[in-house]
Design an enzyme around this catalytic site. Structure first.
Site, PDB file in Angstrom:
ATOM      1  N   GLU A   1      -0.191   1.895  -0.723  1.00 40.19           N
ATOM      2  CA  GLU A   1       0.892   2.670  -0.604  1.00 40.19           C
ATOM      3  C   GLU A   1       0.927   3.945  -1.310  1.00 40.19           C
ATOM      4  O   GLU A   1       1.288   5.241  -0.748  1.00 40.19           O
ATOM      5  CB  GLU A   1       2.145   1.834  -1.020  1.00 40.19           C
ATOM      6  CG  GLU A   1       2.494   0.498  -0.546  1.00 40.19           C
ATOM      7  CD  GLU A   1       3.390  -0.130  -1.524  1.00 40.19           C
ATOM      8  OE1 GLU A   1       4.537  -0.050  -0.859  1.00 40.19           O
ATOM      9  OE2 GLU A   1       3.134  -1.143  -2.208  1.00 40.19           O
TER      10      GLU A   1
ATOM     11  N   GLY B   1       7.550 -11.365   2.181  1.00 36.04           N
ATOM     12  CA  GLY B   1       7.505 -12.568   3.169  1.00 36.04           C
ATOM     13  C   GLY B   1       9.218 -12.783   3.446  1.00 36.04           C
ATOM     14  O   GLY B   1      10.162 -12.717   2.802  1.00 36.04           O
TER      15      GLY B   1
ATOM     16  N   MET C   1       8.074  -9.617  -5.175  1.00 30.05           N
ATOM     17  CA  MET C   1       7.773  -9.951  -6.701  1.00 30.05           C
ATOM     18  C   MET C   1       8.519  -8.788  -7.771  1.00 30.05           C
ATOM     19  O   MET C   1       8.155  -8.875  -8.584  1.00 30.05           O
ATOM     20  CB  MET C   1       6.474 -10.365  -6.924  1.00 30.05           C
ATOM     21  CG  MET C   1       6.103 -11.459  -6.286  1.00 30.05           C
ATOM     22  SD  MET C   1       4.181 -11.855  -6.423  1.00 30.05           S
ATOM     23  CE  MET C   1       4.273 -12.232  -8.295  1.00 30.05           C
ATOM     24  N   GLU C   2       9.065  -7.763  -7.176  1.00 28.13           N
ATOM     25  CA  GLU C   2       9.522  -6.365  -8.090  1.00 28.13           C
ATOM     26  C   GLU C   2      10.975  -6.122  -7.756  1.00 28.13           C
ATOM     27  O   GLU C   2      11.660  -5.601  -8.753  1.00 28.13           O
ATOM     28  CB  GLU C   2       8.567  -5.623  -7.639  1.00 28.13           C
ATOM     29  CG  GLU C   2       7.255  -5.511  -7.930  1.00 28.13           C
ATOM     30  CD  GLU C   2       6.264  -6.216  -6.957  1.00 28.13           C
ATOM     31  OE1 GLU C   2       5.495  -7.122  -7.377  1.00 28.13           O
ATOM     32  OE2 GLU C   2       6.631  -6.195  -5.767  1.00 28.13           O
TER      33      GLU C   2
ATOM     34  N   ASP D   1       4.449 -11.495   5.959  1.00 23.80           N
ATOM     35  CA  ASP D   1       4.160 -12.733   6.228  1.00 23.80           C
ATOM     36  C   ASP D   1       5.560 -13.654   6.309  1.00 23.80           C
ATOM     37  O   ASP D   1       6.411 -12.846   6.142  1.00 23.80           O
ATOM     38  CB  ASP D   1       3.359 -13.296   5.203  1.00 23.80           C
ATOM     39  CG  ASP D   1       4.131 -13.314   3.736  1.00 23.80           C
ATOM     40  OD1 ASP D   1       4.725 -14.305   3.345  1.00 23.80           O
ATOM     41  OD2 ASP D   1       3.511 -12.310   2.969  1.00 23.80           O
TER      42      ASP D   1
END
Length: 232
Positions: free
Chosen positions: A13, A79, A176-177, A200
């Site tokens: 990114e 996800g 996760m962030e 996903d």
């Protein structure tokens, strides 16, 4: 003209944004490379935080303290937690929380941070609406949703945990962030926006989906960020 801090979790990114930045100055702090310059003619700082909540929170605080950014944008992949949100779609934050906070032994609900006035950190409504509109304009080939993003130091790849997250927190996606960035921004009275491309389905198909769709997800995210920067 506002100064924007852009946090990406992955090198891919950041590299795409770095390639189109101008007047770039580089500084390393806490093991992270902060790239300060202009993007689409607007002042910005682009940085890869690394994976996980601690990296993300530390990165956010540095952006606020050292670069005095007016807004933090966090990009990445996530996800899906909702059946209607498919791989390749985009989710824009209305709010964010951390699903792995567990002080239930003291009588708190899952996700509640003890001794804080809130554990759900809200994106300004105008930012959410603007990001959705811009995404629809520049990424007409995908769908965009706005809602809750739930974060934790876990890669969710099991149906049972996915169902628990959906039932407990009613989030649209998990990663996760974002929740940690949202909390750090909240503590500093700094607006934030979390952008997540779905890579996903956060279940036992995750290992099959991730590699194939990551590149396209990042492409859509970078396109959105570049267009969004111009209209902030």
């Amino acid at each position: 003209m506002i100064k924007t801090g852009i946090i990406g979790a992955m090198e891919e990114e950041v590299n795409q944004l770095k390639a189109v930045m101008e007047a770039v100055n580089s500084k390393v702090k806490a093991g992270m490379e902060f790239l300060e310059g202009t993007l689409e003619g607007r002042p910005c700082v682009v940085v890869r935080s690394g994976i996980g909540k601690v990296n993300a929170a530390v990165c956010t605080q540095i952006l606020i303290d050292d670069y005095q950014v007016d807004l933090v944008i966090n990009t990445g992949v996530a996800g899906s937690l909702e059946a209607e949100i498919n791989i390749g779609d985009m989710v824009i934050s209305k709010d964010a929380l951390q699903h792995d906070v567990d002080a239930t032994g003291f009588g708190y609900e899952h996700g509640v941070i003890p001794r804080m006035e809130t554990s759900v950190f809200k994106t300004e409504e105008r930012l959410t609406a603007l990001a959705v509109r811009v995404c629809e304009e520049v990424n007409p080939d995908i769908r965009v949703f706005s809602g809750r993003i739930v974060s934790g130091d876990q890669f969710i790849s099991g149906r049972e945990k996915k169902e628990w997250l959906t039932e407990k927190f009613h989030g649209l996606c998990t990663e996760m962030e974002g929740g940690a960035i949202a909390q750090a921004a909240h503590l500093n009275n700094t607006p934030f926006l979390i952008i997540r491309a779905i890579s996903d389905k956060a279940d036992d198909s995750a290992h099959m989906d991730y590699g194939a769709f990551e590149a396209k997800a990042i492409e859509h995210t970078v396109k959105l960020v570049r267009a969004l920067i111009q209209v902030l």
